[in-house]
Design a protein around this motif. Structure first.
Motif, PDB file in Angstrom:
ATOM      1  N   ASN A  30       0.853  -1.199   0.000  1.00 47.69           N
ATOM      2  CA  ASN A  30       0.000   0.000   0.000  1.00 47.69           C
ATOM      3  C   ASN A  30       0.887   1.245   0.000  1.00 47.69           C
ATOM      4  N   PRO A  31       0.315   2.450  -0.046  1.00 47.20           N
ATOM      5  CA  PRO A  31       1.150   3.654  -0.120  1.00 47.20           C
ATOM      6  C   PRO A  31       2.137   3.773   1.063  1.00 47.20           C
ATOM      7  N   ASP A  32       1.850   3.137   2.202  1.00 46.18           N
ATOM      8  CA  ASP A  32       2.807   3.153   3.318  1.00 46.18           C
ATOM      9  C   ASP A  32       3.951   2.159   3.099  1.00 46.18           C
ATOM     10  N   GLY A  33       3.838   1.346   2.047  1.00 42.33           N
ATOM     11  CA  GLY A  33       4.870   0.348   1.784  1.00 42.33           C
ATOM     12  C   GLY A  33       4.601  -0.977   2.473  1.00 42.33           C
ATOM     13  N   ASP A  34       3.398  -1.147   3.021  1.00 36.70           N
ATOM     14  CA  ASP A  34       3.090  -2.393   3.740  1.00 36.70           C
ATOM     15  C   ASP A  34       2.427  -3.420   2.835  1.00 36.70           C
ATOM     16  N   ARG A  35       2.873  -4.672   2.958  1.00 32.99           N
ATOM     17  CA  ARG A  35       2.209  -5.785   2.280  1.00 32.99           C
ATOM     18  C   ARG A  35       1.270  -6.502   3.247  1.00 32.99           C
ATOM     19  N   SER A  36       1.635  -6.475   4.526  1.00 36.33           N
ATOM     20  CA  SER A  36       0.677  -6.904   5.549  1.00 36.33           C
ATOM     21  C   SER A  36       0.092  -5.616   6.105  1.00 36.33           C
TER      22      SER A  36
END
Ligand SMILES: Nc1ncnc2c1ncn2[C@@H]1O[C@H](COP(=O)(O)OP(=O)(O)OP(=O)(O)O)[C@@H](O)[C@H]1O
Ligand SMILES: [Mg+2]
Lengths: 546, 53
Positions: A30-36
């Motif tokens: 996601n835009p925060d760089g999270d996949r989890s």
């Protein structure tokens, strides 16, 4: 242009994945760089925070932060325990319709948000993240659910997702999605007839399933669920360990205040994850309680001792599902560890300890090539989405009818006896039919041979493995006086009940022969044998079911 | 290693001896391509050979 995606929606985190043209699967950041992506929403002023940013608000803004809501979909307030230990953030309240809701303050106004509304907002955020990453509209989604989600919960989730603009193509079970992803990783792995345990250790619950794979078709033989056992228990154990240490040092109790407790838990999660990768971790919390900062270090061993209780409960949980399936650990070919908590090295080694050496346990700490356990379910959902993308809604619905899905499975293996008296399975137990399989055999030097069709009988073969004699005479004395010979057990099928016998005659030595077994929809077993050459005539017969 | 069949002196082409153990009905998981093949076999009576490719 549009795309179809897979979504896994957990109480703790959600993930999105998309299958690419070449059959690979990307798990989307996601835009925060999270996949989890934490399944969390938080309201500050007029803003809505999502994911990690919302999760972080549990420290400063807990009453307006909603987490752990997935399992509440489609439930009545009376059905849940709102006092659960994992109840952090905004408390669950009873909604006007008897369901579950949360009361938050937004811009100074009180708002009541139903679980469905929260879920819808969460899904809208996931949709944005997916479209942002893929650069296309999302046309349809496959969403995974736990195997104990009720029909009503499935309906509600479908409704909410559709309302969020994510059209549901299919809901599939979490363990089946994970196994599908695992089996699609290697060529032909799906076609190997094996029995798997998929053990999923999440944040606030653990789930397990025993799944047989026969001819590429998956059947769940048993499931187990533990609502409450999960990574949060590991966090709590670690937090308590730190709290004690802090208390001893500063004579201040960090457990009495909501914010201190939240800080302690948040840092414990970080430390726990660090210890999955390396042997030691620092822990630092500014102004933990009464103005004191807390800095310490902890090693993996210490952590494993601290969290011994929940870790052994998780191991026992895996054992339980095998028993529930009426099997022994010996019958399990592979254990697939899934979910964020499966990164924990001690959990993986504990689990592999309860299985015989012949059982493969798949976890990142045991095999560096193992897929990320946090991503497997989403990957499977994405694969399924791309698989059914070209079907229309009616076709998918049709394939889910009971007549298709409720299938007969062979109770015992069926095979033939070889010249040296061994049982050679052709169809293994738990094979769903209709099914057709063939094996190539030979007559050796006999002119006439028998195709004897048997049911297999399960036996346990024990082999004593003598301790290896050491070359070094000095070593040998103290080393093995106390060593017990190891007994290796394995499941072996012997020929049991004779079902039928076919004769093939007038054969030249070493002819190539074929045996075909075909169980039709109505349960009739057709067996045939023939010489593999042009113009040969097959010998055929039928066996019926008891 | 090839599987060798036992020799026989019987002249009977086929002889059924007993029924096989009653099957167990369970739901299969509607995932993966082999499920889809199973579904269309059940619904449309497609033959095996269409999937043997
Ligand atoms: N590297 C890691 N080492 C140890 N634990 C981890 C690691 N990464 C994530 N976790 C833990 O995994 C848990 C989350 O797992 P997962 O994302 O599978 O949850 P979920 O499916 O949303 O779970 P549930 O519905 O059970 O809450 C959290 O407790 C998290 O701290
Ligand atoms: Mg989960």
């Amino acid at each position: 242009m549009s795309a179809v995606i897979g979504i896994t929606f957990g109480n703790t985190t959600s993930s999105i994945a998309v299958a690419t043209q070449d059959g690979k699967v990307d798990v989307i950041a996601n835009p925060d760089g999270d996949r989890s992506i934490p399944s969390a929403l938080s309201y500050v002023g007029s803003d809505e925070y999502h994911g990690t940013q919302a999760q972080n608000q549990l420290i400063r803004n807990a009453p307006n932060t909603v987490v752990n809501f997935r399992d509440y979909i489609g439930k009545k307030y009376e059905e849940i325990n709102a006092k659960d230990s994992h109840q952090v953030g905004a408390p669950a309240i009873k909604a006007a319709d008897g369901g579950i809701a949360y009361e938050i303050t937004r811009n100074g106004n009180q708002e009541t948000l139903s679980v469905n509304e929260i879920t819808k907002r969460h899904f809208k955020q996931l949709k944005l993240a997916a479209e942002d990453y893929i650069g296309k509209d999302i046309e349809g989604v496959v969403i995974t659910v736990p195997t104990d989600f009720t029909a009503h919960q499935r309906e509600e989730l479908t409704k909410v997702s559709n309302e969020a603009g994510l059209k549901v193509l299919q809901l599939i079970n979490e363990p089946s999605a994970a196994l599908l992803a695992h089996l699609s990783n290697e060529e032909d792995k799906l076609l190997q007839d094996k029995i798997y345990v998929v053990a999923d250790f999440g944040g606030i619950r653990s789930d397990a399933a025993v799944i047989s794979v026969r001819g590429g078709v998956l059947t769940i033989l048993a499931t187990a669920h533990d609502h409450g056992l999960g990574g949060s228990k590991l966090d709590a154990a670690l937090a308590e360990f730190f709290a004690k240490e802090f208390e001893k040092k500063y004579k201040a109790n960090p457990r009495t205040n909501q914010r201190s407790l939240a800080k302690l838990i948040a840092e414990s999660v970080v430390v726990k994850k660090t210890l999955s990768n390396v042997q030691t971790s620092t822990c630092s919390i500014e102004s933990l309680a009464e103005g004191f900062d807390f800095h310490t270090t902890i090693n993996r061993l210490r952590y494993e001792l601290t969290a011994r209780q929940p870790l052994s409960e998780m191991t026992a949980f895996v054992e339980k599902v095998v028993t529930k399936a009426g099997l022994e650990t010996l019958d399990i070919d592979e254990v697939l560890l899934v979910g964020g908590s499966s990164h924990t090295p001690k959990l993986a080694s504990n689990v592999s300890f309860i299985f015989p050496e012949s059982t493969v346990v798949v976890a990142p700490s045991l095999d560096s090539k193992a897929a990320n356990p946090s991503e497997l379910i989403a990957r499977g959902a994405a694969l399924q989405a791309s698989l059914i993308e070209s079907f229309d809604e009616e076709e998918v619905k049709e394939s889910l009818q009971p007549v298709v899905v409720n299938t007969q499975h062979l109770a015992k293996p069926i095979g033939i006896k070889t010249a040296d008296g061994q049982f050679q399975p052709i169809l293994v137990a738990e094979t769903a039919y209709p099914i057709k399989k063939s094996v190539e055999v030979t007559n050796g030097d006999s002119a006439a041979v028998a195709i004897q069709l048997f049911e297999g009988k399960r036996t346990i073969k024990e082999t004593v493995i003598e301790a290896e004699k050491s070359e070094d005479p000095e070593d040998s004395e103290d080393d093995y006086s106390d060593e017990e010979p190891e007994i290796k057990k394995e499941v072996v099928y012997e020929a049991g009940q004779l079902l039928a016998e076919l004769t093939l005659k007038d054969l030249k030595p070493n002819s190539k022969l074929e045996v075909i077994v075909n169980v039709t929809q109505d349960g009739t077993l057709h067996v045939s044998g023939r010489e593999l050459k042009q113009g040969s005539v097959a010998v055929k017969g039928e066996v019926t079911s008891a | 290693m090839s599987i060798v069949l036992p020799s026989t002196s019987s002249s009977e082409a086929f002889k059924a001896s007993s029924k096989y153990t009653a099957a167990v009905r369970r739901p299969i998981e509607p995932v993966g391509r082999y499920f889809l093949a199973h579904a269309s076999r059940t619904l449309r009576g497609h033959t095996w050979s269409e999937y043997e490719k």
